[in-house]
Scaffold this motif. Structure first.
Motif, PDB file in Angstrom:
ATOM      1  N   THR A  70       1.020  -1.039  -0.350  1.00 40.25           N
ATOM      2  CA  THR A  70       0.333  -0.251  -0.445  1.00 40.25           C
ATOM      3  C   THR A  70       0.478   0.757  -0.295  1.00 40.25           C
ATOM      4  OG1 THR A  70      -0.485   0.047   2.284  1.00 40.25           O
ATOM      5  CG2 THR A  70      -2.071  -1.147   1.292  1.00 40.25           C
ATOM      6  N   GLU A  71       2.003   1.302   0.503  1.00 38.45           N
ATOM      7  CA  GLU A  71       2.826   2.508   0.522  1.00 38.45           C
ATOM      8  C   GLU A  71       4.686   1.770  -0.394  1.00 38.45           C
ATOM      9  OE1 GLU A  71       4.702   2.280   5.228  1.00 38.45           O
ATOM     10  OE2 GLU A  71       2.878   3.561   3.933  1.00 38.45           O
ATOM     11  N   PHE A  72       5.455   2.664  -0.429  1.00 35.10           N
ATOM     12  CA  PHE A  72       6.788   2.919  -0.642  1.00 35.10           C
ATOM     13  C   PHE A  72       7.511   2.940   0.664  1.00 35.10           C
ATOM     14  CE2 PHE A  72       4.756   0.943  -4.984  1.00 35.10           C
ATOM     15  CZ  PHE A  72       5.080   0.052  -4.741  1.00 35.10           C
ATOM     16  N   CYS A 122       2.568   7.107  -5.912  1.00 23.43           N
ATOM     17  CA  CYS A 122       4.418   7.043  -6.412  1.00 23.43           C
ATOM     18  C   CYS A 122       3.169   6.612  -7.696  1.00 23.43           C
ATOM     19  CB  CYS A 122       4.388   5.864  -6.008  1.00 23.43           C
ATOM     20  SG  CYS A 122       5.903   5.251  -6.612  1.00 23.43           S
ATOM     21  N   SER A 138      12.114  14.935   1.377  1.00 26.35           N
ATOM     22  CA  SER A 138      12.321  12.685   1.366  1.00 26.35           C
ATOM     23  C   SER A 138      13.511  13.464   1.954  1.00 26.35           C
ATOM     24  CB  SER A 138      12.579  12.016   0.985  1.00 26.35           C
ATOM     25  OG  SER A 138      13.479  12.685  -0.151  1.00 26.35           O
ATOM     26  N   CYS A 177       9.721   8.011  -7.157  1.00 29.35           N
ATOM     27  CA  CYS A 177       9.158   6.621  -7.767  1.00 29.35           C
ATOM     28  C   CYS A 177       9.823   6.780  -9.335  1.00 29.35           C
ATOM     29  CB  CYS A 177       7.715   6.798  -7.588  1.00 29.35           C
ATOM     30  SG  CYS A 177       7.615   6.479  -5.969  1.00 29.35           S
ATOM     31  N   THR A 200       8.091   7.590   2.869  1.00 30.27           N
ATOM     32  CA  THR A 200       7.157   6.571   2.621  1.00 30.27           C
ATOM     33  C   THR A 200       6.477   7.561   0.860  1.00 30.27           C
ATOM     34  OG1 THR A 200       5.613   7.060   4.312  1.00 30.27           O
ATOM     35  CG2 THR A 200       7.125   5.464   4.756  1.00 30.27           C
ATOM     36  N   ILE A 201       5.561   6.718  -0.025  1.00 31.36           N
ATOM     37  CA  ILE A 201       4.732   7.037  -0.389  1.00 31.36           C
ATOM     38  C   ILE A 201       3.616   6.284  -0.860  1.00 31.36           C
ATOM     39  CG2 ILE A 201       6.260   6.944  -2.643  1.00 31.36           C
ATOM     40  CD1 ILE A 201       5.097   9.141  -3.812  1.00 31.36           C
ATOM     41  N   SER A 202       2.593   6.663  -0.926  1.00 29.79           N
ATOM     42  CA  SER A 202       1.263   6.237  -0.778  1.00 29.79           C
ATOM     43  C   SER A 202       1.421   5.271  -2.477  1.00 29.79           C
ATOM     44  CB  SER A 202       0.185   6.891  -1.124  1.00 29.79           C
ATOM     45  OG  SER A 202      -0.229   7.556  -1.642  1.00 29.79           O
ATOM     46  N   PHE A 203       1.035   3.785  -2.646  1.00 32.41           N
ATOM     47  CA  PHE A 203       1.396   3.442  -3.787  1.00 32.41           C
ATOM     48  C   PHE A 203       0.787   3.645  -4.880  1.00 32.41           C
ATOM     49  CE2 PHE A 203      -0.620   0.661  -6.846  1.00 32.41           C
ATOM     50  CZ  PHE A 203       0.849  -0.673  -7.110  1.00 32.41           C
ATOM     51  N   SER A 204      -0.733   4.506  -4.576  1.00 29.01           N
ATOM     52  CA  SER A 204      -0.957   5.580  -5.645  1.00 29.01           C
ATOM     53  C   SER A 204      -0.824   6.612  -5.600  1.00 29.01           C
ATOM     54  CB  SER A 204      -2.542   5.570  -5.284  1.00 29.01           C
ATOM     55  OG  SER A 204      -3.002   6.663  -3.359  1.00 29.01           O
ATOM     56  N   ASN A 257       9.173  -3.557  -0.465  1.00 26.16           N
ATOM     57  CA  ASN A 257       8.858  -2.190  -1.429  1.00 26.16           C
ATOM     58  C   ASN A 257      10.262  -1.042  -0.769  1.00 26.16           C
ATOM     59  OD1 ASN A 257       8.696  -1.956   1.662  1.00 26.16           O
ATOM     60  ND2 ASN A 257       6.586  -1.038   1.429  1.00 26.16           N
TER      61      ASN A 257
END
Length: 320
Positions: A10-12, A97, A84, A179, A91-95, A172
């Motif tokens: 859900t996150e990277f 990213c 960052s 990204c 972290t960054i959310s999947f969407s 992840n």
């Protein structure tokens, strides 16, 4: 898209230069300053071109698009990059990213095509000067710019949609500031051969073909310039192309260094290699867009005159 059990990411986590906190502090200040310079420099260049009717020509129309592209490209990654540098857990959310990857990829691909279009413009201007106003009419250069944007956005949509469909397992952690698509593909726990083939085709269309167009255009341009009898005529002809050539060398030089260079297998130098690759990524993403307006305005008398005219009318009262 529905996420399956083997694709629960859900996150990277963006690693970047987490192992070098002192360097991150220095880079935060440096990147913030450069990002502000990008907004200011490209913003002023766009304003000058729009303001001065003498600059309403194909060359400056393409340049205006290039400046807007540089603002969009850096704005798609610079805020994330700066964040960052300051946060402990990067972290960054999947969407989020996927959106950031789409925007960066789209603007990068668009710039490749646009640089090719700008080379064609210079080719017509120097090799066919008398027919230039007819060939490069508004009905020609506006669709050329629109095609650059459309092709870049379409290509990015294809690459991003293929990446979104990949399953991502436990890993992840992205070894990058942002990204970046190649770093994302390495995390997939599935066959990425379709993605690799698609990326290869994309590189051929958006890197190799525009570079060939630029190279062939400048071969004809150089041949034509060498036939000009006067030294002053040759100097003027070369000066109209020098800025574009410099930008192309910067853009393609950093691109090929990042994606075409062989990876070092020496484990002892991994830390140094990571730092060098990170700095090159910063150069590609921030330094080049900052230099573009400087390169195009430093030796351009028309741009400098238009800038002085705009500033003079804005700050000096009438009659002075």
């Amino acid at each position: 898209m529905e996420r399956t059990n083997d694709s629960m990411v859900t996150e990277f986590v963006l690693v970047g230069l987490s192992a070098h906190p002192r360097l991150q502090t220095v880079l935060f200040v440096l990147v913030l300053w450069m990002y502000l310079m990008i907004l200011l420099g490209n913003g002023v260049l766009i304003s000058v071109i729009i303001y001065d009717s003498h600059l309403h020509t194909p060359m400056y129309f393409f340049l205006c698009n290039l400046s807007f592209l540089d603002i969009c490209y850096t704005s798609s990654s610079a805020p994330l990059l700066l964040d960052s540098f300051l946060t402990v857990r990067k972290t960054i959310s999947f969407s989020g990213c996927m959106v950031q990857m789409f925007l960066s990829f789209a603007t990068g691909a668009t710039e490749c095509v646009l640089l090719g279009m700008m080379a064609l413009d210079r080719y017509v201007a120097i090799c066919y000067p008398l027919r230039y106003p007819v060939i490069m009419s508004k009905g020609a250069y506006v669709p050329m710019a629109a095609a650059s944007w459309l092709s870049g956005l379409t290509n990015s949509a294809v690459q991003t949609s293929l990446a979104v469909q990949l399953p991502f397992c436990a890993n992840n952690v992205i070894s990058h500031f942002v990204c970046e698509i190649l770093a994302i593909l390495k995390l997939a726990c599935a066959d990425i051969s379709i993605n690799v083939i698609s990326m290869t085709m994309s590189n051929l269309i958006f890197l190799v073909i525009p570079l060939l167009v630029i190279s062939i255009s400048y071969i004809f341009i150089v041949v034509t310039i060498l036939r000009i009898p006067s030294t002053e005529g040759k100097r003027k002809a070369f000066s109209t192309c020098s800025a574009h050539v410099t930008v192309v060398i910067l853009f393609y030089g950093t691109t090929f260094f990042m994606y075409a260079k062989p990876k070092s297998k020496n484990s002892l130098g991994t830390d140094k290699q990571d730092i060098i690759e990170a700095l090159m990524s910063l150069f590609y993403g921030v330094v080049t867009p900052m230099l573009n307006p400087i390169i195009y305005s430093l030796r351009n008398k028309d741009v400098k005159a238009a800038m002085m005219s705009m500033l003079g009318r804005k700050y000096l009262p009438d009659g002075i």
